[in-house]
Design a protein around this motif. Structure first.
Motif, short mmCIF file in Angstrom:
data_model
loop_
_atom_site.label_atom_id
_atom_site.label_comp_id
_atom_site.label_asym_id
_atom_site.label_seq_id
_atom_site.Cartn_x
_atom_site.Cartn_y
_atom_site.Cartn_z
N GLY A 134 0.82 -1.21 0.00
CA GLY A 134 0.00 0.00 0.00
C GLY A 134 0.85 1.27 0.00
O GLY A 134 1.98 1.26 0.47
N ARG A 135 0.30 2.34 -0.56
CA ARG A 135 0.99 3.63 -0.52
C ARG A 135 -0.01 4.75 -0.64
O ARG A 135 -1.12 4.56 -1.14
CB ARG A 135 2.04 3.74 -1.62
CG ARG A 135 1.48 3.59 -3.02
CD ARG A 135 2.64 3.45 -4.02
NE ARG A 135 2.17 3.56 -5.40
CZ ARG A 135 1.81 2.52 -6.14
NH1 ARG A 135 1.82 1.31 -5.64
NH2 ARG A 135 1.42 2.71 -7.38
N ARG A 161 -4.46 9.83 -2.50
CA ARG A 161 -5.03 8.56 -2.95
C ARG A 161 -4.32 7.38 -2.29
O ARG A 161 -3.09 7.35 -2.21
CB ARG A 161 -4.90 8.44 -4.48
CG ARG A 161 -5.68 9.52 -5.20
CD ARG A 161 -5.54 9.39 -6.70
NE ARG A 161 -6.24 10.47 -7.40
CZ ARG A 161 -6.24 10.62 -8.73
NH1 ARG A 161 -5.55 9.77 -9.49
NH2 ARG A 161 -6.91 11.62 -9.28
N PHE A 162 -5.13 6.42 -1.86
CA PHE A 162 -4.60 5.19 -1.27
C PHE A 162 -4.64 4.10 -2.33
O PHE A 162 -5.70 3.74 -2.83
CB PHE A 162 -5.42 4.78 -0.05
CG PHE A 162 -4.96 3.49 0.58
CD1 PHE A 162 -3.68 3.38 1.11
CD2 PHE A 162 -5.80 2.39 0.63
CE1 PHE A 162 -3.24 2.19 1.70
CE2 PHE A 162 -5.37 1.19 1.21
CZ PHE A 162 -4.09 1.10 1.75
N ILE A 163 -3.45 3.60 -2.65
CA ILE A 163 -3.29 2.61 -3.72
C ILE A 163 -2.70 1.35 -3.09
O ILE A 163 -1.72 1.43 -2.35
CB ILE A 163 -2.35 3.17 -4.81
CG1 ILE A 163 -2.97 4.45 -5.39
CG2 ILE A 163 -2.08 2.14 -5.90
CD1 ILE A 163 -1.97 5.45 -5.89
N ASP A 164 -3.30 0.20 -3.35
CA ASP A 164 -2.85 -1.02 -2.66
C ASP A 164 -3.12 -2.25 -3.53
O ASP A 164 -4.14 -2.91 -3.40
CB ASP A 164 -3.59 -1.14 -1.32
CG ASP A 164 -3.07 -2.31 -0.49
OD1 ASP A 164 -2.01 -2.87 -0.83
OD2 ASP A 164 -3.73 -2.64 0.51
N PRO A 165 -2.15 -2.61 -4.41
CA PRO A 165 -2.36 -3.71 -5.35
C PRO A 165 -2.76 -5.02 -4.65
O PRO A 165 -3.54 -5.79 -5.17
CB PRO A 165 -1.00 -3.87 -6.04
CG PRO A 165 -0.36 -2.53 -5.91
CD PRO A 165 -0.86 -1.94 -4.62
N SER A 214 6.12 7.69 -2.01
CA SER A 214 4.91 8.51 -2.14
C SER A 214 4.91 9.34 -3.42
O SER A 214 3.88 9.86 -3.83
CB SER A 214 4.77 9.41 -0.92
OG SER A 214 5.93 10.20 -0.78
N GLY A 215 6.05 9.43 -4.10
CA GLY A 215 6.08 10.12 -5.39
C GLY A 215 5.91 9.17 -6.56
O GLY A 215 5.99 9.57 -7.72
#
Ligand SMILES: [Zn+2]
Length: 260
Positions: A63-64, A91-95, A214-215
């Motif tokens: 997650g990031r 935005r929370f992104i978590d494959p 985070s970038g």
């Protein structure tokens, strides 16, 4: 980020807010809240809210949080979008969907039931060689397993456990309780060195490159690894092939010559 407010929230993957009764309950708990500060605890981030609660962000395996312009297309696996009054979106992104977000009571991680299982933070001043010695004392489990046990020490994963043992010159075959005071001091320094260095080069991306900072950049730490994912390759110090084998059910990388 410390002065931004959350003006709107949307959940595109309900599992990411599974701690709440419904996505709507999560949205209601964060909308209109000001973010006062951000803290890290183990593999979690805490966004301190002006309601007196905190938004707990569990990063899990992959997650990031990323800051985006509202018209940026949603990249795959974006699960939660928080619109900020700055005109940007968090935005929370978590494959792998192991992580998630939840609003929890209070601002102090020490009193959060949700984080109660974490041991001390290795980069805190309070984490001294004496504290590490106390954690390891009498344990018959191998050193690697203890380093990765989040209830003993927070935030050390497999990569950092392998690398810290190498830097300390300690074999992962050893039981935690067998370390001498000198070895505990070396291991303490190695843990801090490996974590501080990792932060400096923006984290580690494994072969599938699921981790991003985070970038959105792939981390650079993997170019500095001594043993992790170097099975069969020559040790950077002595040239002996790096071993990778199961020890008490866990596979570990180590140099059989440099690590005693
Ligand atoms: Zn070596």
């Amino acid at each position: 980020m410390s002065s931004y407010s959350i003006t709107a929230a949307r959940v595109t993957h309900p599992r990411a807010v599974r701690g709440h009764g419904s996505p709507a309950a999560f949205v209601a708990a964060v909308t209109g809240r000001r973010i006062l500060d951000v803290r890290r605890r183990g593999k979690a981030l805490l966004l301190l809210l002006d309601s007196g609660d905190s938004l707990l962000v569990r990063l899990g395996m992959s997650g990031r949080l990323q800051v985006h312009a509202p018209d940026d297309p949603l990249i795959p696996h974006t699960h939660v979008v928080l619109a900020l009054d700055a005109g940007t979106e968090l935005r929370f992104i978590d494959p792998r969907t192991f992580g998630g977000m939840a609003v929890v009571t209070g601002h102090d991680p020490a009193f959060m039931r949700e984080l109660g299982h974490y041991g001390p933070e290795p980069l805190d001043d309070a984490f001294t060689p004496a504290v590490l010695a106390e954690i390891l004392a009498g344990l018959r489990t191998n050193i690697q397993a203890v380093l990765m046990d989040q209830s003993k020490i927070a935030g050390i994963g497999k990569i950092y456990a392998d690398e810290a043992c190498f830097l300390a010159g300690i074999s992962p075959l050893r039981s935690a309780g067998s370390l001498s005071p000198d070895e505990v001091t070396r291991l303490h320094a190695a843990i801090r060195q490996v974590l501080a260095h990792s932060i400096e080069v923006r984290g580690t991306s494994s072969k599938d490159a699921a981790y991003r900072d985070s970038g959105g950049e792939v981390g650079g730490f993997q170019h500095h690894l001594h043993v992790y994912q170097r099975a069969g390759l020559p040790c950077r110090v002595c040239g002996t092939p790096i071993e990778y084998r199961p020890i008490q059910g866990r596979r570990m990388h180590f140099c059989p010559h440099c690590q005693k």
